[in-house]
Design a protein around this motif. Structure first.
Motif, PDB file in Angstrom:
ATOM      1  N   ASP A   3       1.856   2.669 -11.708  1.00 48.37           N
ATOM      2  CA  ASP A   3       2.412   3.208 -13.126  1.00 48.37           C
ATOM      3  C   ASP A   3       2.032   1.773 -14.097  1.00 48.37           C
ATOM      4  O   ASP A   3       2.955   1.452 -14.802  1.00 48.37           O
ATOM      5  N   GLY A   4       0.918   1.547 -14.121  1.00 47.99           N
ATOM      6  CA  GLY A   4       0.228   0.635 -15.240  1.00 47.99           C
ATOM      7  C   GLY A   4       0.560  -0.766 -14.713  1.00 47.99           C
ATOM      8  O   GLY A   4       0.121  -1.628 -15.551  1.00 47.99           O
ATOM      9  N   SER A  40       1.042  -1.166  -0.063  1.00 49.58           N
ATOM     10  CA  SER A  40       0.131   0.035  -0.111  1.00 49.58           C
ATOM     11  C   SER A  40       0.854   1.242   0.154  1.00 49.58           C
ATOM     12  O   SER A  40       1.885   1.274   0.664  1.00 49.58           O
ATOM     13  N   ILE A  41       0.475   2.086  -1.013  1.00 44.45           N
ATOM     14  CA  ILE A  41       1.453   3.388  -0.866  1.00 44.45           C
ATOM     15  C   ILE A  41       0.920   4.348   0.234  1.00 44.45           C
ATOM     16  O   ILE A  41       1.881   4.828   0.825  1.00 44.45           O
ATOM     17  N   HIS A  42      -0.164   4.655   0.231  1.00 42.51           N
ATOM     18  CA  HIS A  42      -0.667   5.770   1.096  1.00 42.51           C
ATOM     19  C   HIS A  42      -1.480   5.313   2.343  1.00 42.51           C
ATOM     20  O   HIS A  42      -1.918   5.890   3.115  1.00 42.51           O
ATOM     21  N   GLY A  43      -1.646   4.065   2.206  1.00 39.32           N
ATOM     22  CA  GLY A  43      -2.425   3.251   3.599  1.00 39.32           C
ATOM     23  C   GLY A  43      -3.781   2.828   3.305  1.00 39.32           C
ATOM     24  O   GLY A  43      -4.526   2.258   4.358  1.00 39.32           O
ATOM     25  N   ASN A  44      -4.328   3.069   2.266  1.00 39.34           N
ATOM     26  CA  ASN A  44      -5.798   2.728   2.141  1.00 39.34           C
ATOM     27  C   ASN A  44      -5.960   1.233   1.802  1.00 39.34           C
ATOM     28  O   ASN A  44      -6.815   0.431   2.202  1.00 39.34           O
ATOM     29  N   THR A  45      -5.186   0.746   1.226  1.00 39.57           N
ATOM     30  CA  THR A  45      -5.114  -0.741   0.682  1.00 39.57           C
ATOM     31  C   THR A  45      -4.580  -1.419   1.874  1.00 39.57           C
ATOM     32  O   THR A  45      -5.157  -2.612   2.463  1.00 39.57           O
ATOM     33  N   ASN A  54      -6.329  -1.608  -5.591  1.00 42.17           N
ATOM     34  CA  ASN A  54      -6.765  -0.417  -5.348  1.00 42.17           C
ATOM     35  C   ASN A  54      -6.095   0.483  -6.507  1.00 42.17           C
ATOM     36  O   ASN A  54      -4.997   0.010  -7.053  1.00 42.17           O
ATOM     37  N   SER A 110      -6.526   4.615  -8.530  1.00 44.61           N
ATOM     38  CA  SER A 110      -7.285   6.017  -8.396  1.00 44.61           C
ATOM     39  C   SER A 110      -7.784   6.442  -9.827  1.00 44.61           C
ATOM     40  O   SER A 110      -8.600   7.306  -9.904  1.00 44.61           O
ATOM     41  N   TRP A 111      -7.090   5.900 -10.654  1.00 42.66           N
ATOM     42  CA  TRP A 111      -7.728   6.295 -12.218  1.00 42.66           C
ATOM     43  C   TRP A 111      -7.885   5.055 -13.214  1.00 42.66           C
ATOM     44  O   TRP A 111      -9.016   5.019 -13.916  1.00 42.66           O
ATOM     45  N   ALA A 112      -6.744   4.068 -13.125  1.00 41.99           N
ATOM     46  CA  ALA A 112      -7.335   2.938 -14.034  1.00 41.99           C
ATOM     47  C   ALA A 112      -6.584   1.906 -13.179  1.00 41.99           C
ATOM     48  O   ALA A 112      -5.227   1.426 -13.382  1.00 41.99           O
ATOM     49  N   SER A 163      -2.321   0.040  -7.520  1.00 45.94           N
ATOM     50  CA  SER A 163      -1.851  -0.186  -8.766  1.00 45.94           C
ATOM     51  C   SER A 163      -0.807   0.918  -8.764  1.00 45.94           C
ATOM     52  O   SER A 163      -0.667   1.887  -8.083  1.00 45.94           O
TER      53      SER A 163
HETATM   54  C1  LIG Z   1       3.806   6.512  -8.262  1.00 45.94           C
HETATM   55  C2  LIG Z   1       2.357   6.379  -8.354  1.00 45.94           C
HETATM   56  C3  LIG Z   1       1.822   5.586  -9.484  1.00 45.94           C
HETATM   57  C4  LIG Z   1       0.479   5.116  -9.536  1.00 45.94           C
HETATM   58  N1  LIG Z   1       0.083   4.531 -10.663  1.00 45.94           N
HETATM   59  C5  LIG Z   1      -1.345   4.111 -10.567  1.00 45.94           C
HETATM   60  C6  LIG Z   1      -1.849   3.390 -11.842  1.00 45.94           C
HETATM   61  O1  LIG Z   1      -1.133   2.987 -12.825  1.00 45.94           O
HETATM   62  N2  LIG Z   1      -3.126   3.273 -11.857  1.00 45.94           N
HETATM   63  C7  LIG Z   1      -3.861   3.646 -10.671  1.00 45.94           C
HETATM   64  O2  LIG Z   1      -5.219   3.337 -10.934  1.00 45.94           O
HETATM   65  N3  LIG Z   1      -3.384   4.151  -9.815  1.00 45.94           N
HETATM   66  C8  LIG Z   1      -2.205   4.457  -9.644  1.00 45.94           C
HETATM   67  N4  LIG Z   1      -1.731   5.053  -8.373  1.00 45.94           N
HETATM   68  C9  LIG Z   1      -2.550   5.354  -7.499  1.00 45.94           C
HETATM   69  C10 LIG Z   1      -2.444   4.212  -6.296  1.00 45.94           C
HETATM   70  O3  LIG Z   1      -2.877   3.004  -6.667  1.00 45.94           O
HETATM   71  C11 LIG Z   1      -3.204   4.919  -5.257  1.00 45.94           C
HETATM   72  O4  LIG Z   1      -2.230   5.116  -4.196  1.00 45.94           O
HETATM   73  C12 LIG Z   1      -4.296   3.856  -4.661  1.00 45.94           C
HETATM   74  O5  LIG Z   1      -5.265   3.914  -5.278  1.00 45.94           O
HETATM   75  C13 LIG Z   1      -4.446   4.297  -3.239  1.00 45.94           C
HETATM   76  O6  LIG Z   1      -4.222   3.059  -2.320  1.00 45.94           O
HETATM   77  P1  LIG Z   1      -2.998   3.104  -1.109  1.00 45.94           P
HETATM   78  O7  LIG Z   1      -3.607   4.167  -0.240  1.00 45.94           O
HETATM   79  O8  LIG Z   1      -2.861   1.816  -0.523  1.00 45.94           O
HETATM   80  O9  LIG Z   1      -1.759   3.647  -1.791  1.00 45.94           O
HETATM   81  C14 LIG Z   1      -0.276   5.305  -8.256  1.00 45.94           C
HETATM   82  C15 LIG Z   1       0.297   6.230  -7.477  1.00 45.94           C
HETATM   83  C16 LIG Z   1       1.438   6.453  -7.401  1.00 45.94           C
HETATM   84  C17 LIG Z   1       2.005   7.170  -6.159  1.00 45.94           C
END
Ligand SMILES: Cc1cc2nc3c(=O)[nH]c(=O)nc-3n(C[C@H](O)[C@H](O)[C@H](O)COP(=O)(O)O)c2cc1C
Ligand SMILES: [Fe+2]
Ligand SMILES: [Fe+2]
Length: 388
Positions: free
Chosen positions: A307-308, A253-258, A336, A338-340, A305
């Protein structure tokens, strides 16, 4: 001080504990250290069994000198050429140029690769089933290729019924660490030898024909008493069967939601009576995550997710599992994005390279943060994992 193995008067322990090593094989944290085991059999002939890592050469030489008590050893049996065991061969051959080096053809062939040239000592190449008479002790050589290098052999001493098992049956943790065998033996085996289940099965079949009272591995304690539990663990691990029912929930998880989603799912599984281990792949020891995945019959993978593809700690974890021939398990996925969202697709692609995995169709996709609808989907996934 002279130290023999349990119940023996002629088999000496001359290994060393290493408590300052940061990473074993530059990869595995060893918070309780690790031991490099070596042994000496004193009889009409004296045999040294393996050496130690260069980090412990001096300590080993001191003990060997004490055991030899002014005599010269007749043999050095080399079971494995990896430097944590063969790393002090140069030091001992310089001291005892007449000592015979005993090993498989492959081991003796590798020796000049490591040393630059071949020591002037006499050598004796041994094959499967050959023996070395020491007096009341006889070493029987058993080839164990790929447990965990190709040149490996183990030897069975028939006088005292002792199996010198090379890296098999080893464990992380210094010898003065008071801890159960299984957890650190599992982390050691699955990460270090894990890929080579079939050769381990072959060795276990050979071992089953021997009457064994003690197992002397190259790391961790000498095993005595009822050996069946250790042999059973090796049977399970080398056949890739789950050790117990339970669920590893591993998240990236990058920001904690996952992470929040993974925790919710883990809580539900616990409430359903499951044994659950929840691990943050960005921060935990990857080797521990691998060990827990092998321990249980089910794993939930939850990842953002990225970078694709999938957030890299998850990709790394799946590559570790792939390298260690992970198989025969049930997997559930949470992604998880945020856009794809694309983490699940990437996880699927990596899982497709592994054998006999059942991946539940019911994947949960979260958009950024966990909302009430996601909560019910996660609880439903937990129920599906519980029933799988
Ligand atoms: C460097 C970076 C790349 C990301 N690439 C994608 C992506 O390719 N597709 C997408 O839907 N979200 C992408 N995200 C959004 C993450 O998936 C986002 O952090 C996630 O939706 C929230 O979960 P988290 O709080 O567990 O990180 C990216 C975020 C970061 C920081
Ligand atoms: Fe090794
Ligand atoms: Fe080793």
């Amino acid at each position: 001080m002279l130290k023999t193995i349990p119940h023996s008067e002629q088999i000496f322990y001359v290994g060393a504990d290493d408590k300052t090593l940061d990473l074993f094989e530059s990869q595995y944290p060893v918070p309780d250290g690790v031991s490099y085991n070596a042994y000496v059999i004193r009889d009409e002939k004296t045999a040294l069994l393996d050496t130690v890592d260069p980090r412990a050469t001096n300590q080993w030489l001191e003990q060997v000198t004490e055991v030899l008590d002014g005599t010269a050893p007749d043999y050095l049996v080399i079971s494995h050429m990896e430097p944590d065991h063969a790393g002090s061969i140069r030091a001992i051959t310089e001291r005892y140029p007449d000592m015979t080096l005993v090993g498989s053809a492959k081991a003796l062939g590798m020796l000049p690769q490591f040393l630059g040239d071949m020591p002037g000592n006499p050598t004796r190449t041994v094959k499967e089933g050959e023996t070395l008479e020491l007096g009341s002790h006889t070493l029987h050589f058993v080839m164990a290729p790929m447990v965990h290098w190709p040149e490996v052999m183990v030897c069975y001493e028939s006088g005292e019924k002792v199996l010198f098992s090379a890296d098999a049956f080893g464990k992380f943790g210094a010898l003065d660490t008071d801890q159960p065998w299984t957890d650190e033996a599992r982390r050691y085996y699955l990460n270090i030898v894990g890929k080579y289940g079939a050769p381990v099965q072959t060795l276990l079949k050979k071992a089953a024909k021997l009457d064994i009272c003690a197992i002397c591995p190259l790391h961790g304690p000498v095993l005595t008493g009822d050996l069946a539990p250790y042999l059973e663990k090796y049977q399970t691990w080398s056949s890739y069967a789950p050790e117990e029912k339970g669920v590893l929930v591993a998240y990236a998880s990058i920001h904690g939601n996952t992470a929040q989603a993974a925790a919710l799912l883990a809580e539900r599984l616990k409430a359903l009576g499951e044994t659950v281990v929840l691990l943050d792949l960005s921060r935990c020891d990857m080797a521990e995550a691998v060990a827990q995945a092998f321990r249980f019959d089910r794993t939930v993978l939850a990842a953002a997710s990225y970078d694709g593809g999938v957030f890299l700690p998850m990709e790394e974890f799946l590559l570790h599992l792939q390298y260690k021939a992970f198989q025969k398990r049930t997997i559930a996925l949470v992604e998880n994005g945020s856009w794809a969202p694309c983490a699940a697709k990437k996880m699927h692609t990596l899982l497709d390279t592994m054998k006999d995995l059942t991946v539940l169709e019911q994947t949960v996709t979260i958009r950024s943060a966990v909302k009430p609808g996601d909560e019910s989907a996660l609880l439903a996934l937990a129920d599906a994992v519980h029933q799988a």
